[in-house]
Design a protein around this motif. Structure first.
Motif, PDB file in Angstrom:
ATOM      1  N   TYR A 283      40.575  34.812  38.257  1.00 53.46           N
ATOM      2  CA  TYR A 283      42.001  35.022  37.993  1.00 53.46           C
ATOM      3  C   TYR A 283      42.725  35.418  39.268  1.00 53.46           C
ATOM      4  O   TYR A 283      43.841  34.950  39.536  1.00 53.46           O
ATOM      5  CB  TYR A 283      42.179  36.109  36.927  1.00 53.46           C
ATOM      6  N   TRP A 284      42.099  36.281  40.059  1.00 53.05           N
ATOM      7  CA  TRP A 284      42.762  36.783  41.273  1.00 53.05           C
ATOM      8  C   TRP A 284      42.998  35.669  42.270  1.00 53.05           C
ATOM      9  O   TRP A 284      44.035  35.651  42.955  1.00 53.05           O
ATOM     10  CB  TRP A 284      41.915  37.892  41.894  1.00 53.05           C
ATOM     11  N   GLN A 412      39.915  32.622  24.759  1.00 52.71           N
ATOM     12  CA  GLN A 412      38.664  33.070  25.354  1.00 52.71           C
ATOM     13  C   GLN A 412      38.955  34.196  26.334  1.00 52.71           C
ATOM     14  O   GLN A 412      39.846  34.083  27.177  1.00 52.71           O
ATOM     15  CB  GLN A 412      37.978  31.920  26.084  1.00 52.71           C
ATOM     16  N   ALA A 413      38.199  35.276  26.241  1.00 56.95           N
ATOM     17  CA  ALA A 413      38.378  36.422  27.130  1.00 56.95           C
ATOM     18  C   ALA A 413      37.370  36.355  28.267  1.00 56.95           C
ATOM     19  O   ALA A 413      36.162  36.256  28.024  1.00 56.95           O
ATOM     20  CB  ALA A 413      38.198  37.722  26.350  1.00 56.95           C
ATOM     21  N   TYR A 414      37.878  36.406  29.498  1.00 60.32           N
ATOM     22  CA  TYR A 414      37.012  36.535  30.669  1.00 60.32           C
ATOM     23  C   TYR A 414      37.545  37.654  31.553  1.00 60.32           C
ATOM     24  O   TYR A 414      38.768  37.800  31.733  1.00 60.32           O
ATOM     25  CB  TYR A 414      36.958  35.241  31.478  1.00 60.32           C
ATOM     26  N   ALA A 415      36.617  38.424  32.121  1.00 56.76           N
ATOM     27  CA  ALA A 415      37.022  39.425  33.098  1.00 56.76           C
ATOM     28  C   ALA A 415      37.688  38.715  34.267  1.00 56.76           C
ATOM     29  O   ALA A 415      37.228  37.638  34.688  1.00 56.76           O
ATOM     30  CB  ALA A 415      35.815  40.224  33.562  1.00 56.76           C
ATOM     31  N   PRO A 416      38.772  39.271  34.818  1.00 54.91           N
ATOM     32  CA  PRO A 416      39.550  38.532  35.824  1.00 54.91           C
ATOM     33  C   PRO A 416      38.788  38.218  37.100  1.00 54.91           C
ATOM     34  O   PRO A 416      39.165  37.299  37.830  1.00 54.91           O
ATOM     35  CB  PRO A 416      40.745  39.454  36.097  1.00 54.91           C
ATOM     36  N   GLY A 417      37.704  38.948  37.370  1.00 56.77           N
ATOM     37  CA  GLY A 417      36.932  38.667  38.570  1.00 56.77           C
ATOM     38  C   GLY A 417      35.893  37.581  38.419  1.00 56.77           C
ATOM     39  O   GLY A 417      35.268  37.170  39.407  1.00 56.77           O
ATOM     40  N   ARG A 418      35.704  37.055  37.211  1.00 52.47           N
ATOM     41  CA  ARG A 418      34.648  36.064  36.992  1.00 52.47           C
ATOM     42  C   ARG A 418      35.034  34.715  37.575  1.00 52.47           C
ATOM     43  O   ARG A 418      36.151  34.240  37.408  1.00 52.47           O
ATOM     44  CB  ARG A 418      34.333  35.907  35.514  1.00 52.47           C
ATOM     45  N   ARG A 419      34.081  34.097  38.227  1.00 51.21           N
ATOM     46  CA  ARG A 419      34.293  32.727  38.705  1.00 51.21           C
ATOM     47  C   ARG A 419      33.028  31.890  38.601  1.00 51.21           C
ATOM     48  O   ARG A 419      32.956  30.791  39.152  1.00 51.21           O
ATOM     49  CB  ARG A 419      34.819  32.743  40.142  1.00 51.21           C
ATOM     50  N   ASP A 420      32.027  32.412  37.880  1.00 54.07           N
ATOM     51  CA  ASP A 420      30.832  31.616  37.651  1.00 54.07           C
ATOM     52  C   ASP A 420      31.018  30.628  36.514  1.00 54.07           C
ATOM     53  O   ASP A 420      30.295  29.636  36.427  1.00 54.07           O
ATOM     54  CB  ASP A 420      29.620  32.517  37.386  1.00 54.07           C
ATOM     55  N   VAL A 421      31.982  30.897  35.625  1.00 50.64           N
ATOM     56  CA  VAL A 421      32.247  29.988  34.516  1.00 50.64           C
ATOM     57  C   VAL A 421      33.209  28.894  34.972  1.00 50.64           C
ATOM     58  O   VAL A 421      33.762  28.948  36.069  1.00 50.64           O
ATOM     59  CB  VAL A 421      32.807  30.752  33.297  1.00 50.64           C
TER      60      VAL A 421
END
Length: 432
Positions: A283-284, A412-421
Motif C-alpha cells: 500500500y505504501w 479483502q484485508a491486507y496489512a498495508p506493508g504486505r507485498r508478497d501477495v
C-alpha cells in the motif's frame, strides 16, 4: 447452487489442492520459513479440518477424524512458526489420506442429506475457504522461488485499444455491498459478513484510471528516485521503508541488470514487460507512486462503483460485465498470473469502461478495513474481526484468486506493508 454444482466445486478444489502438493518433491515440501506463507502440507490439513469443524461438527455433531490433531490444524491454536515442525504433523501420505477421507465424506453428505439453506451456505463457505488456501499456496511458490503451478501457461491475451487514461463516473446514488437478510443467502446472494449489510451511498463525480498502473509507469517513479524522496511518502510509508534492514528501492521481485530491468516469475527471471501490471507492491508503495504522479488512490466505495455501477431499483451486478462469472473476462484461477497487458480483456470492462477490475491484481484502496454499519459476525467469527482497524481494503481479486470465490463486492484485508501477495493498483484524478 444445487447439489451437482456443489460437488463439482468440491472436486475442482480438491484436485487443485492435490496438484499443488503432488507436484512438489519431498524436500520441496519443507519450504523455507517466511511470515507470509505456510507449509503446503499444513495448508492441506488445515483445509480438511475446516470442513470438519464447520460442516460435520456444526451440522452433525460428529467427532473429529483425529482429535489429537485438532489444535495443530487450527490456525488459532498452533503458532505460525510451529507449522514448520515436521515432527508434529503427519507426512505426505497420511495427510493426503486425511484430506481425501474428509472430501469423500463431504461429497457423500451432499449427496445423502437434504440441501437446506444452512447446509448449502456452510458447504459454500468451506469450499471458499479452501480456495483462499489455494491462492496462498500459489503465492508461496512465488515467495520461495518454486516452479509455477501446473495449470499456469495459457496463451497471453493481446493488447487492445484503450480510449483514454481516465473514465468519469457521474455523481449519483450507488449501491454498495450485499444484502444482509436474503432468504437465498446460501445461493445467489452468498457473501461474507464484511460485505453486509449493503447500503446506498451518495457519491460525487470522480475520475478513475481505466487500467491498472503498468510496470513502465512504475519504473519511471523508480528511476526518478521516488523511493529515496521522502516528499512522496506518508509517515506510515517512511516508517515502512525504515523497517527494512535495507530500504526497498523497487518492487519486491524486480532486479536491475546491465541490460535493463528484470522480474522474477516463480523460479525464473524475465525481462520486465512494460505493458504488464505492476504487482507485489505494498500500500505504501502505491500511495507514494500516486503522490509522485499527482494522483490519489480510490476509496473502496469509488472502486466498487467504478467496477459495478449498481444503483437502487436496477438489476444488480456482481461483476463488471454482469451478474454471473464468464470465461474470458478476467485473469483468475492461476492461468495467466498477471502476465498480460493492462489493456487486454476488454470483454470484462465495467459499465464505465474500466478494465481488469476483477482478477489480475488485488487493488489497494484508501480505506481501513472496518465493518459496515449494522455488521454482524458470521458463522466463522474470525473471517473479518481480527483484521478490523489495522488492515487496508483491497478489491477485485488477483490472478491466483478462484473464480468461484470472487465478486465485485468482496473485501479483502491486507496489512498495508504486505507485498508478497498479488497486489497492484489504479488511481483517481485529484480534484482541482
Amino acid at each position: 447452487m444445487d447439489k451437482t454444482q456443489l460437488i463439482q466445486q468440491l472436486n475442482d478444489v480438491r484436485a487443485r489442492a492435490l496438484e499443488l502438493v503432488d507436484s512438489l518433491g519431498e524436500r520441496a515440501l519443507d519450504v523455507p520459513y517466511d511470515p507470509g506463507i505456510n507449509p503446503p502440507l499444513w495448508e492441506m490439513g488445515h483445509a480438511a479440518f475446516f470442513y470438519e469443524v464447520f460442516v460435520f461438527n456444526l451440522l452433525d455433531g460428529a467427532p473429529s477424524y483425529d482429535p489429537s490433531m485438532d489444535d495443530l490444524w487450527d490456525s488459532f491454536h498452533v503458532a505460525h512458526g510451529d507449522r514448520w515442525s515436521r515432527e508434529l504433523f503427519p507426512g505426505r501420505e497420511a495427510t493426503r489420506q486425511y484430506f481425501n477421507t474428509i472430501y469423500d465424506r463431504m461429497q457423500a453428505r451432499i449427496e445423502r442429506e437434504p440441501l437446506s439453506e444452512e447446509a448449502r451456505y456452510l458447504y459454500r463457505y468451506a469450499i471458499a475457504h479452501q480456495t483462499m488456501h489455494l491462492e496462498s499456496m500459489t503465492w508461496c511458490r512465488q515467495t520461495v522461488g518454486y516452479p509455477a503451478p501446473p495449470w499456469f501457461g495459457h496463451q497471453t491475451p493481446s493488447a487492445e485499444p484503450v480510449e483514454s487514461d481516465d473514465v468519469t463516473v457521474p455523481a449519483g446514488t450507488y449501491r454498495i455491498g450485499m444484502p444482509a437478510d436474503s432468504p437465498d443467502y446460501g445461493g445467489h446472494d452468498f457473501s461474507f459478513d464484511n460485505e453486509k449489510p449493503g447500503f446506498d451511498l451518495e457519491m460525487p463525480a470522480f475520475r478513475i484510471s481505466r487500467t491498472l498502473v503498468r510496470n513502465s509507469d512504475f519504473l519511471r517513479f523508480v528511476e526518478a528516485g521516488g523511493y529515496e524522496n521522502p516528499d512522496y511518502w506518508s509517515f506510515g510509508g517512511r516508517t515502512w521503508l525504515a523497517s527494512h534492514q535495507q530500504a526497498p528501492r523497487h518492487p519486491l521481485y524486480w532486479s536491475q541488470g546491465d541490460d535493463g530491468w528484470y522480474e522474477r516469475l516463480f523460479d525464473g527471471w524475465h525481462r520486465l514487460s512494460p505493458d504488464y501490471p505492476v504487482t507485489h507492491v505494498s500500500y505504501w508503495e502505491a500511495e507514494a507512486w500516486a503522490n509522485w504522479a499527482g494522483r490519489r488512490l480510490p476509496t473502496e466505495y469509488e472502486w466498487e462503483v467504478a467496477a459495478l455501477g449498481n444503483v437502487p431499483d436496477a438489476p444488480f451486478r456482481r461483476f463488471p460485465w454482469g451478474d454471473a462469472m464468464e470465461a474470458g473476462c478476467a485473469d483468475l484461477d492461476g492461468h495467466l498470473m498477471a502476465q498480460l497487458p493492462v489493456s487486454a480483456l476488454s470483454k470484462g470492462d465495467s459499465p464505465f469502461g474500466c478494465r481488469q477490475m476483477v482478477g489480475t491484481a488485488w487493488e489497494w484502496t484508501r480505506n481501513e478495513f472496518l465493518p459496515y454499519d449494522g455488521f454482524k459476525v458470521d458463522m466463522y467469527p474470525f473471517m473479518s474481526t481480527l483484521q478490523f482497524g489495522d488492515h487496508k481494503v483491497t478489491k477485485g481479486g488477483g490472478c491466483a484468486t478462484a473464480s468461484l470465490l470472487i465478486r465485485g463486492t468482496y473485501r479483502q484485508a491486507y496489512a498495508p506493508g504486505r507485498r508478497d501477495v498479488y497486489t497492484g493498483f489504479r488511481t483517481c484524478a485529484v480534484d482541482d
